[in-house]
Motif scaffolding. Structure first.
Motif, PDB file in Angstrom:
ATOM      1  N   GLY A 293      30.515  13.424 -46.244  1.00 53.85           N
ATOM      2  CA  GLY A 293      29.291  13.835 -46.692  1.00 53.85           C
ATOM      3  C   GLY A 293      28.396  13.492 -47.353  1.00 53.85           C
ATOM      4  N   THR A 294      29.163  12.653 -48.624  1.00 53.77           N
ATOM      5  CA  THR A 294      28.245  12.100 -49.651  1.00 53.77           C
ATOM      6  C   THR A 294      27.649  10.515 -48.540  1.00 53.77           C
ATOM      7  OG1 THR A 294      29.593  12.419 -51.295  1.00 53.77           O
ATOM      8  CG2 THR A 294      28.163  10.399 -51.502  1.00 53.77           C
ATOM      9  N   THR A 295      28.385  10.050 -47.961  1.00 53.68           N
ATOM     10  CA  THR A 295      27.748   9.019 -47.186  1.00 53.68           C
ATOM     11  C   THR A 295      26.698   9.389 -46.269  1.00 53.68           C
ATOM     12  OG1 THR A 295      29.817   7.879 -47.078  1.00 53.68           O
ATOM     13  CG2 THR A 295      28.318   7.049 -45.410  1.00 53.68           C
ATOM     14  N   GLN A 296      26.856  10.522 -45.491  1.00 54.07           N
ATOM     15  CA  GLN A 296      25.846  11.173 -44.487  1.00 54.07           C
ATOM     16  C   GLN A 296      24.635  11.330 -45.425  1.00 54.07           C
ATOM     17  OE1 GLN A 296      28.242  14.493 -43.162  1.00 54.07           O
ATOM     18  NE2 GLN A 296      27.706  13.827 -41.138  1.00 54.07           N
ATOM     19  N   ASP A 297      24.640  11.886 -46.727  1.00 52.52           N
ATOM     20  CA  ASP A 297      23.414  12.173 -47.479  1.00 52.52           C
ATOM     21  C   ASP A 297      22.696  10.796 -47.865  1.00 52.52           C
ATOM     22  OD1 ASP A 297      24.042  14.868 -47.554  1.00 52.52           O
ATOM     23  OD2 ASP A 297      25.001  14.806 -49.489  1.00 52.52           O
ATOM     24  N   ASN A 298      23.640   9.711 -48.107  1.00 49.98           N
ATOM     25  CA  ASN A 298      22.971   8.516 -48.436  1.00 49.98           C
ATOM     26  C   ASN A 298      22.378   7.968 -47.188  1.00 49.98           C
ATOM     27  OD1 ASN A 298      24.111   8.663 -50.963  1.00 49.98           O
ATOM     28  ND2 ASN A 298      25.685   7.525 -50.694  1.00 49.98           N
ATOM     29  N   LEU A 299      22.655   8.150 -46.330  1.00 44.54           N
ATOM     30  CA  LEU A 299      22.010   7.465 -45.006  1.00 44.54           C
ATOM     31  C   LEU A 299      20.854   8.233 -44.501  1.00 44.54           C
ATOM     32  CD1 LEU A 299      25.368   6.699 -42.487  1.00 44.54           C
ATOM     33  CD2 LEU A 299      23.673   5.089 -43.733  1.00 44.54           C
ATOM     34  N   THR A 300      20.928   9.410 -44.852  1.00 43.67           N
ATOM     35  CA  THR A 300      19.567  10.298 -44.381  1.00 43.67           C
ATOM     36  C   THR A 300      18.775   9.860 -45.562  1.00 43.67           C
ATOM     37  OG1 THR A 300      21.064  12.219 -43.839  1.00 43.67           O
ATOM     38  CG2 THR A 300      18.709  12.558 -44.554  1.00 43.67           C
ATOM     39  N   ALA A 301      18.965   9.628 -46.670  1.00 42.04           N
ATOM     40  CA  ALA A 301      17.805   9.030 -47.639  1.00 42.04           C
ATOM     41  C   ALA A 301      17.549   7.668 -47.234  1.00 42.04           C
ATOM     42  CB  ALA A 301      18.662   9.020 -48.878  1.00 42.04           C
ATOM     43  N   ASN A 302      18.484   6.958 -46.647  1.00 45.44           N
ATOM     44  CA  ASN A 302      18.059   5.695 -46.167  1.00 45.44           C
ATOM     45  C   ASN A 302      17.066   5.462 -44.960  1.00 45.44           C
ATOM     46  OD1 ASN A 302      19.216   2.825 -44.565  1.00 45.44           O
ATOM     47  ND2 ASN A 302      19.113   2.547 -46.775  1.00 45.44           N
ATOM     48  N   ALA A 303      17.418   6.621 -44.190  1.00 47.94           N
ATOM     49  CA  ALA A 303      16.685   6.585 -42.698  1.00 47.94           C
ATOM     50  C   ALA A 303      15.251   7.175 -43.137  1.00 47.94           C
ATOM     51  CB  ALA A 303      17.326   7.773 -42.050  1.00 47.94           C
ATOM     52  N   THR A 304      15.033   7.742 -44.243  1.00 51.38           N
ATOM     53  CA  THR A 304      13.687   8.375 -44.653  1.00 51.38           C
ATOM     54  C   THR A 304      12.915   7.184 -45.098  1.00 51.38           C
ATOM     55  OG1 THR A 304      14.410  10.621 -45.276  1.00 51.38           O
ATOM     56  CG2 THR A 304      12.506   9.895 -46.366  1.00 51.38           C
ATOM     57  N   LEU A 305      13.669   6.532 -45.923  1.00 49.08           N
ATOM     58  CA  LEU A 305      13.170   4.887 -46.396  1.00 49.08           C
ATOM     59  C   LEU A 305      12.670   4.042 -45.224  1.00 49.08           C
ATOM     60  CD1 LEU A 305      12.172   3.004 -48.962  1.00 49.08           C
ATOM     61  CD2 LEU A 305      14.677   2.293 -49.159  1.00 49.08           C
ATOM     62  N   LEU A 306      13.430   4.016 -44.482  1.00 52.49           N
ATOM     63  CA  LEU A 306      13.343   2.893 -43.289  1.00 52.49           C
ATOM     64  C   LEU A 306      11.985   3.452 -42.446  1.00 52.49           C
ATOM     65  CD1 LEU A 306      16.932   2.006 -42.291  1.00 52.49           C
ATOM     66  CD2 LEU A 306      15.191   0.707 -43.273  1.00 52.49           C
ATOM     67  N   THR A 307      12.047   4.878 -42.295  1.00 50.43           N
ATOM     68  CA  THR A 307      10.732   5.243 -41.518  1.00 50.43           C
ATOM     69  C   THR A 307       9.726   5.043 -42.320  1.00 50.43           C
ATOM     70  OG1 THR A 307      12.125   7.186 -40.525  1.00 50.43           O
ATOM     71  CG2 THR A 307       9.875   7.478 -40.668  1.00 50.43           C
ATOM     72  N   SER A 308       9.582   5.162 -43.312  1.00 44.64           N
ATOM     73  CA  SER A 308       8.491   4.908 -44.305  1.00 44.64           C
ATOM     74  C   SER A 308       7.975   3.230 -44.299  1.00 44.64           C
ATOM     75  CB  SER A 308       8.575   5.273 -45.889  1.00 44.64           C
ATOM     76  OG  SER A 308       8.674   6.701 -46.003  1.00 44.64           O
ATOM     77  N   MET A 309       9.169   2.381 -44.465  1.00 45.52           N
ATOM     78  CA  MET A 309       8.654   1.171 -44.102  1.00 45.52           C
ATOM     79  C   MET A 309       8.426   0.706 -42.626  1.00 45.52           C
ATOM     80  SD  MET A 309      12.329  -0.559 -45.964  1.00 45.52           S
ATOM     81  CE  MET A 309      11.933  -2.165 -45.027  1.00 45.52           C
TER      82      MET A 309
END
Length: 358
Positions: A293-309
């Motif tokens: 679950g923690t890894t999923q949360d981290n990847l979700t945050a990462n996905a948001t950052l990548l979308t902004s990039m």
């Protein structure tokens, strides 16, 4: 005299005018292409001073898109594995509840029923451990093409199951602690033919942990994704080091108690120790669920950052490459006016005779 002026001194003017019309026609076609594609040029060369920016931005956008794909695939795999871990925890909890029912005074039929439940749970565990996300086995680690359990039938009737059943049958001449220790040694055996796991996963808990899949999710950034079936820590007298292996061992022990009862020497103690082991295993499996679950949360945050990039880079590329449709419209209108005037002039020149010219 009907000979036109274009055949004499006006011939040079006609050529110049014709060349101008050709140039304006080509420019009009270019503008029409820009309008339809919203792009300044089909090639980087046609972008002028913006060429260098476009050349540097395009591969960056491609790289970010690749990272986004990695994150999406990892999230899909983790989602499937999270569901599978929930099933595994449920199997462990069900067995734990069943053991409460045969604690203390009980009949051989009740024990046999519980043993049957454990055998069924073993079969279900093997199936869950071979869960696939559509592109690979989620509990297999780096080499997701190889199923964690090579032969699911061997989990209930193979060498290891038979060996542990034999160890359990010695209860009476051996005490419960000895049975647990011997069953643990057997369950931790990575020898081909004994281990029910694939050759790559038939390793120590520490070595299996190192087999976790890693995906690139950014510049110089990678994320370890998922749980490996046999991962854990170093083995001990009462633990294989792997929560999933310990669960399998406990299920095999309970499965091997078929035909026993509370009057069987050492039975109550054995049930008590297996129950205690299951509580530890359930806690460890729950921790695994939490880590996923923690890894999923981290990847979700990462996905948001990548979308902004991606949005920022795409915007910069658009500034360098996209056409200014308002300016293009003005330019197109001006060309239309110039072309109409040029065609009218050509028409007028064609009607002039030598007499008019003189």
């Amino acid at each position: 005299m009907s000979t036109t002026i274009g055949q004499y001194g006006n011939f040079g003017s006609s050529l110049i005018l014709s060349a101008g019309i050709d140039a304006m026609t080509q420019e009009q076609q270019t503008i029409a292409w820009e309008t339809s594609t919203d792009t300044l040029s089909e090639t980087y060369a046609g972008l002028g001073q913006a060429r260098s920016a476009a050349i540097s931005l395009a591969p960056q956008i491609t790289q970010v898109a690749a990272w986004q794909t990695n994150v999406t695939n990892a999230q899909n795999s983790l989602s499937v594995q999270a569901d599978a871990l929930t099933q595994i925890v449920s199997l462990a909890q069900s067995l734990s509840t069943s053991l409460i029912g045969v604690t203390g005074t009980t009949t051989d039929s009740a024990v046999t029923a519980t043993a049957g439940e454990a055998t069924t749970a073993l079969s279900e565990l093997a199936t869950v451990l071979n869960t696939s996300d559509g592109s690979g086995y989620v509990f297999a680690g780096k080499d997701s093409t190889e199923p964690p359990i090579e032969d699911t039938a061997s989990v209930t009737s193979g060498t290891l199951a038979t060996q542990i059943a034999s160890i359990v049958s010695s209860l009476g001449s051996s005490d419960a602690s000895t049975v647990i220790e011997q069953a643990t040694t057997a369950a931790a055996d990575n020898t081909a033919g004994t281990s029910v796991f694939s050759s790559q996963l038939s390793v120590s808990g520490d070595a299996a942990t190192a087999l976790q899949k890693s995906v690139v999710t950014g510049s110089n950034t990678s994320t370890e994704v998922g749980i490996v079936a046999t991962q854990g820590t170093a083995a001990s007298l009462t633990s294989t080091g792997s929560p999933i292996r310990d669960l399998m061992r406990d299920m095999m022990i309970v499965s091997g108690t078929s035909g026993m009862s509370s009057t069987t020497s050492g039975y109550s103690d054995l049930v008590s120790q297996v129950y205690s082991s299951l509580q530890t295993t359930i806690s460890q499996l729950t921790d695994m669920e939490s880590s996923v679950g923690t890894t999923q949360d981290n990847l979700t945050a990462n996905a948001t950052l990548l979308t902004s990039m991606n949005t920022a880079l795409t915007g910069q590329l658009g500034d360098a490459r996209d056409a200014d449709l308002a300016a293009v419209a003005v330019q197109s209108s001006s060309l239309d006016t110039s072309l109409k005037a040029s065609y009218m002039l050509v028409s007028d020149m064609k009607s002039l005779t030598l007499a008019n010219y003189i």
